[in-house]
Design a protein around this motif. Structure first.
Motif, PDB file in Angstrom:
ATOM      1  N   SER A 107      73.929  33.308  41.635  1.00 18.43           N
ATOM      2  CA  SER A 107      72.589  33.230  41.063  1.00 18.43           C
ATOM      3  C   SER A 107      72.238  31.798  40.670  1.00 18.43           C
ATOM      4  O   SER A 107      71.067  31.472  40.475  1.00 18.43           O
ATOM      5  CB  SER A 107      72.482  34.152  39.846  1.00 18.43           C
ATOM      6  OG  SER A 107      73.467  33.825  38.880  1.00 18.43           O
ATOM      7  N   SER A 108      73.258  30.937  40.564  1.00 20.95           N
ATOM      8  CA  SER A 108      73.045  29.522  40.276  1.00 20.95           C
ATOM      9  C   SER A 108      74.314  28.772  40.643  1.00 20.95           C
ATOM     10  O   SER A 108      75.347  29.369  40.943  1.00 20.95           O
ATOM     11  CB  SER A 108      72.712  29.293  38.793  1.00 20.95           C
ATOM     12  OG  SER A 108      73.868  29.494  37.991  1.00 20.95           O
ATOM     13  N   ILE A 137      56.766  28.524  54.870  1.00 17.10           N
ATOM     14  CA  ILE A 137      56.332  27.717  53.732  1.00 17.10           C
ATOM     15  C   ILE A 137      56.386  28.532  52.438  1.00 17.10           C
ATOM     16  O   ILE A 137      56.778  28.028  51.382  1.00 17.10           O
ATOM     17  CB  ILE A 137      54.912  27.173  53.982  1.00 17.10           C
ATOM     18  CG1 ILE A 137      54.956  26.123  55.102  1.00 17.10           C
ATOM     19  CG2 ILE A 137      54.314  26.572  52.719  1.00 17.10           C
ATOM     20  CD1 ILE A 137      53.598  25.600  55.522  1.00 17.10           C
ATOM     21  N   THR A 138      56.031  29.810  52.531  1.00 15.02           N
ATOM     22  CA  THR A 138      56.068  30.672  51.350  1.00 15.02           C
ATOM     23  C   THR A 138      57.497  30.924  50.892  1.00 15.02           C
ATOM     24  O   THR A 138      57.789  30.935  49.687  1.00 15.02           O
ATOM     25  CB  THR A 138      55.375  32.012  51.652  1.00 15.02           C
ATOM     26  OG1 THR A 138      54.021  31.768  52.046  1.00 15.02           O
ATOM     27  CG2 THR A 138      55.392  32.922  50.436  1.00 15.02           C
ATOM     28  N   MET A 139      58.415  31.116  51.842  1.00 12.85           N
ATOM     29  CA  MET A 139      59.798  31.441  51.485  1.00 12.85           C
ATOM     30  C   MET A 139      60.551  30.241  50.935  1.00 12.85           C
ATOM     31  O   MET A 139      61.310  30.366  49.968  1.00 12.85           O
ATOM     32  CB  MET A 139      60.533  32.006  52.706  1.00 12.85           C
ATOM     33  CG  MET A 139      61.942  32.491  52.401  1.00 12.85           C
ATOM     34  SD  MET A 139      62.740  33.278  53.824  1.00 12.85           S
ATOM     35  CE  MET A 139      61.719  34.739  54.022  1.00 12.85           C
ATOM     36  N   VAL A 178      68.925  34.787  45.105  1.00 13.60           N
ATOM     37  CA  VAL A 178      68.178  33.611  44.663  1.00 13.60           C
ATOM     38  C   VAL A 178      67.281  33.195  45.808  1.00 13.60           C
ATOM     39  O   VAL A 178      67.748  32.997  46.929  1.00 13.60           O
ATOM     40  CB  VAL A 178      69.132  32.449  44.301  1.00 13.60           C
ATOM     41  CG1 VAL A 178      68.342  31.224  43.871  1.00 13.60           C
ATOM     42  CG2 VAL A 178      70.106  32.867  43.218  1.00 13.60           C
ATOM     43  N   GLY A 179      65.995  33.089  45.553  1.00 18.49           N
ATOM     44  CA  GLY A 179      65.060  32.732  46.605  1.00 18.49           C
ATOM     45  C   GLY A 179      65.345  31.341  47.153  1.00 18.49           C
ATOM     46  O   GLY A 179      65.709  30.426  46.399  1.00 18.49           O
ATOM     47  N   PRO A 180      65.216  31.139  48.474  1.00 16.73           N
ATOM     48  CA  PRO A 180      65.418  29.805  49.048  1.00 16.73           C
ATOM     49  C   PRO A 180      64.487  28.781  48.417  1.00 16.73           C
ATOM     50  O   PRO A 180      63.331  29.082  48.106  1.00 16.73           O
ATOM     51  CB  PRO A 180      65.094  30.021  50.530  1.00 16.73           C
ATOM     52  CG  PRO A 180      65.311  31.479  50.762  1.00 16.73           C
ATOM     53  CD  PRO A 180      64.897  32.148  49.496  1.00 16.73           C
ATOM     54  N   HIS A 202      71.201  28.977  48.596  1.00 15.25           N
ATOM     55  CA  HIS A 202      70.000  28.936  49.429  1.00 15.25           C
ATOM     56  C   HIS A 202      69.133  27.722  49.116  1.00 15.25           C
ATOM     57  O   HIS A 202      67.921  27.827  48.974  1.00 15.25           O
ATOM     58  CB  HIS A 202      69.188  30.232  49.241  1.00 15.25           C
ATOM     59  CG  HIS A 202      70.023  31.472  49.320  1.00 15.25           C
ATOM     60  ND1 HIS A 202      69.853  32.540  48.467  1.00 15.25           N
ATOM     61  CD2 HIS A 202      71.062  31.800  50.134  1.00 15.25           C
ATOM     62  CE1 HIS A 202      70.736  33.487  48.758  1.00 15.25           C
ATOM     63  NE2 HIS A 202      71.479  33.051  49.767  1.00 15.25           N
ATOM     64  N   ARG A 203      69.783  26.584  49.048  1.00 20.19           N
ATOM     65  CA  ARG A 203      69.080  25.350  48.674  1.00 20.19           C
ATOM     66  C   ARG A 203      69.081  24.366  49.839  1.00 20.19           C
ATOM     67  O   ARG A 203      70.126  23.988  50.355  1.00 20.19           O
ATOM     68  CB  ARG A 203      69.740  24.704  47.454  1.00 20.19           C
ATOM     69  CG  ARG A 203      69.122  23.348  47.055  1.00 20.19           C
ATOM     70  CD  ARG A 203      69.805  22.797  45.828  1.00 20.19           C
ATOM     71  NE  ARG A 203      69.535  23.631  44.666  1.00 20.19           N
ATOM     72  CZ  ARG A 203      70.159  23.482  43.493  1.00 20.19           C
ATOM     73  NH1 ARG A 203      71.090  22.554  43.357  1.00 20.19           N
ATOM     74  NH2 ARG A 203      69.845  24.271  42.483  1.00 20.19           N
ATOM     75  N   LEU A 204      67.890  23.941  50.232  1.00 17.23           N
ATOM     76  CA  LEU A 204      67.700  22.883  51.218  1.00 17.23           C
ATOM     77  C   LEU A 204      67.321  21.621  50.458  1.00 17.23           C
ATOM     78  O   LEU A 204      66.383  21.647  49.653  1.00 17.23           O
ATOM     79  CB  LEU A 204      66.596  23.274  52.199  1.00 17.23           C
ATOM     80  CG  LEU A 204      66.087  22.201  53.160  1.00 17.23           C
ATOM     81  CD1 LEU A 204      67.189  21.755  54.113  1.00 17.23           C
ATOM     82  CD2 LEU A 204      64.873  22.709  53.939  1.00 17.23           C
ATOM     83  N   THR A 205      68.047  20.531  50.695  1.00 14.89           N
ATOM     84  CA  THR A 205      67.760  19.278  50.003  1.00 14.89           C
ATOM     85  C   THR A 205      67.194  18.264  50.985  1.00 14.89           C
ATOM     86  O   THR A 205      67.807  17.969  52.016  1.00 14.89           O
ATOM     87  CB  THR A 205      69.025  18.706  49.342  1.00 14.89           C
ATOM     88  OG1 THR A 205      69.518  19.649  48.384  1.00 14.89           O
ATOM     89  CG2 THR A 205      68.715  17.399  48.629  1.00 14.89           C
TER      90      THR A 205
END
Length: 350
Positions: free
Chosen positions: A46-47, A229-231, A291-293, A315-318
């Motif tokens: 979750s984090s 874009i929404t996701m 956790v939402g992208p 789910h993190r894009l940097t």
């Protein structure tokens, strides 16, 4: 109390709860059963601070020999309830959810191509038993739904009293996740049981299962520009700050890149490729992302470090942003770097 009797009691309690609370929607049923059947480590982080302790079923597989290595590893598992932890040969990612989703996506694709296009009745029957295990694990552990099964095969899998050897062995694999017996007293409840379904055959009750079967035959939706874009929600700094203006500048370029991808103007890159890079999955799981992208931003000092990076477990894009030492490259250069990143199918490569 035997392991089998413990599982029977667990499934009995689940069924009673679903009946008493009139839970009829297949997705809600799947979510409840996942919560009560899967054990060990949390399936999703979750984090970044989420603990990664807890029991797992660890498997090590070769991305280039996936069928052979996955069948050996999964076939050797005796208790399928603990969270699956996947390590790809030679790749340095720690699996807290992302590599597992990647594994399910890849193995289901290979299973579809090798064993169901067409069905291979002369293949080793133990292969189909292992396939049944993998299908059950994928559904219960936030992997893909096996939507490549022919409608007639789904009917045979769920209903037939004289199934083919292929279906018989698929059933064995599905049954292994919840070792209970067909026809025991708690399976003879009122008609609401007919709506309690999950891709573990020992939990498939009755013969009229239209709602859940729809999940098996629904084609993967094509992701749209608006959907992407929404996701992928950007996580900006405080409004008015210098960093926020740099983040907005990069995000504007990235949305232009998404438009190029959506229009088919970036060779071998799709919107699904970008979601895979960020999450390990090429579509949103049936139970959603824990956790939402999101898109985060970090400062860059060199052209090479303008390559996007990801943490698929959260789910993190940097996306790198300019720094005092290095301005933003041209769109052409940035788009090329984005192509390189999103075409990468391995963990731990730069």
């Amino acid at each position: 109390m035997t392991d089998e009797s413990i599982i029977i009691a667990l499934i009995n309690n689940c069924l009673n709860y679903l009946i008493d609370n009139s839970i009829n929607d297949p997705v809600d049923i799947l979510r409840y059963l996942q919560k009560n059947i899967v054990t060990g480590r949390e399936l999703e982080m979750s984090s970044i601070e989420t603990p990664t302790d807890g029991d797992t079923n660890f498997i090590s597989v070769d991305r280039h020999e996936l069928i052979e290595t996955a069948f050996d590893e999964v076939g050797a598992l005796t208790d399928l309830r603990p969270t699956l932890e996947v390590q790809f040969y030679g790749e340095n990612a720690v699996d807290s959810g992302g590599p597992r989703k990647e594994f399910f996506r890849l193995i289901l694709r290979e299973i579809k191509e090798k064993y169901f296009e067409p069905i291979r009745p002369f293949a080793k029957m133990e292969d189909y038993e292992t396939i049944g295990k993998i299908l059950a694990l994928s559904m219960l552990q936030n992997g893909k739904i096996p939507q490549f099964l022919d409608f007639s095969l789904v009917n045979e899998l769920f209903e037939s009293s004289s199934p083919s050897l292929v279906v018989l062995n698929l059933r064995k694999g599905l049954d292994s996740l919840a070792r209970t017996l067909q026809g025991t007293h708690y399976l003879q409840k009122e008609n609401i049981i007919l709506r309690i379904v999950i891709c573990v055959r020992s939990l498939l009750i009755g013969s009229s299962l239209p709602q859940f079967r729809h999940l098996f035959n629904t084609k993967q939706p094509v992701m749209t520009l608006k959907g992407a874009i929404t996701m992928l929600k950007p996580k900006f700094s405080e409004p008015g700050s210098n960093k926020r203006s740099l983040e907005t500048r990069v995000y504007s370029v990235f949305t232009k890149y998404l438009r190029e991808v959506s229009s088919g103007r970036r060779e071998n890159i799709s919107l699904h490729s970008i979601l895979m890079f960020a999450t390990g999955a090429d579509e949103e799981p049936i139970l959603g992302f824990a956790v939402g992208p999101e898109i985060c931003f970090s400062e860059s000092e060199t052209y090479n470090s303008f390559l996007p990076t990801s943490n698929t477990c959260i789910h993190r894009l940097t996306l790198p942003i300019p720094s005092a030492e290095k301005d933003l490259p041209t769109n052409e250069i940035l788009f090329h770097l984005y192509d390189l990143a999103f075409a990468n199918t391995y963990y731990g490569l730069s």
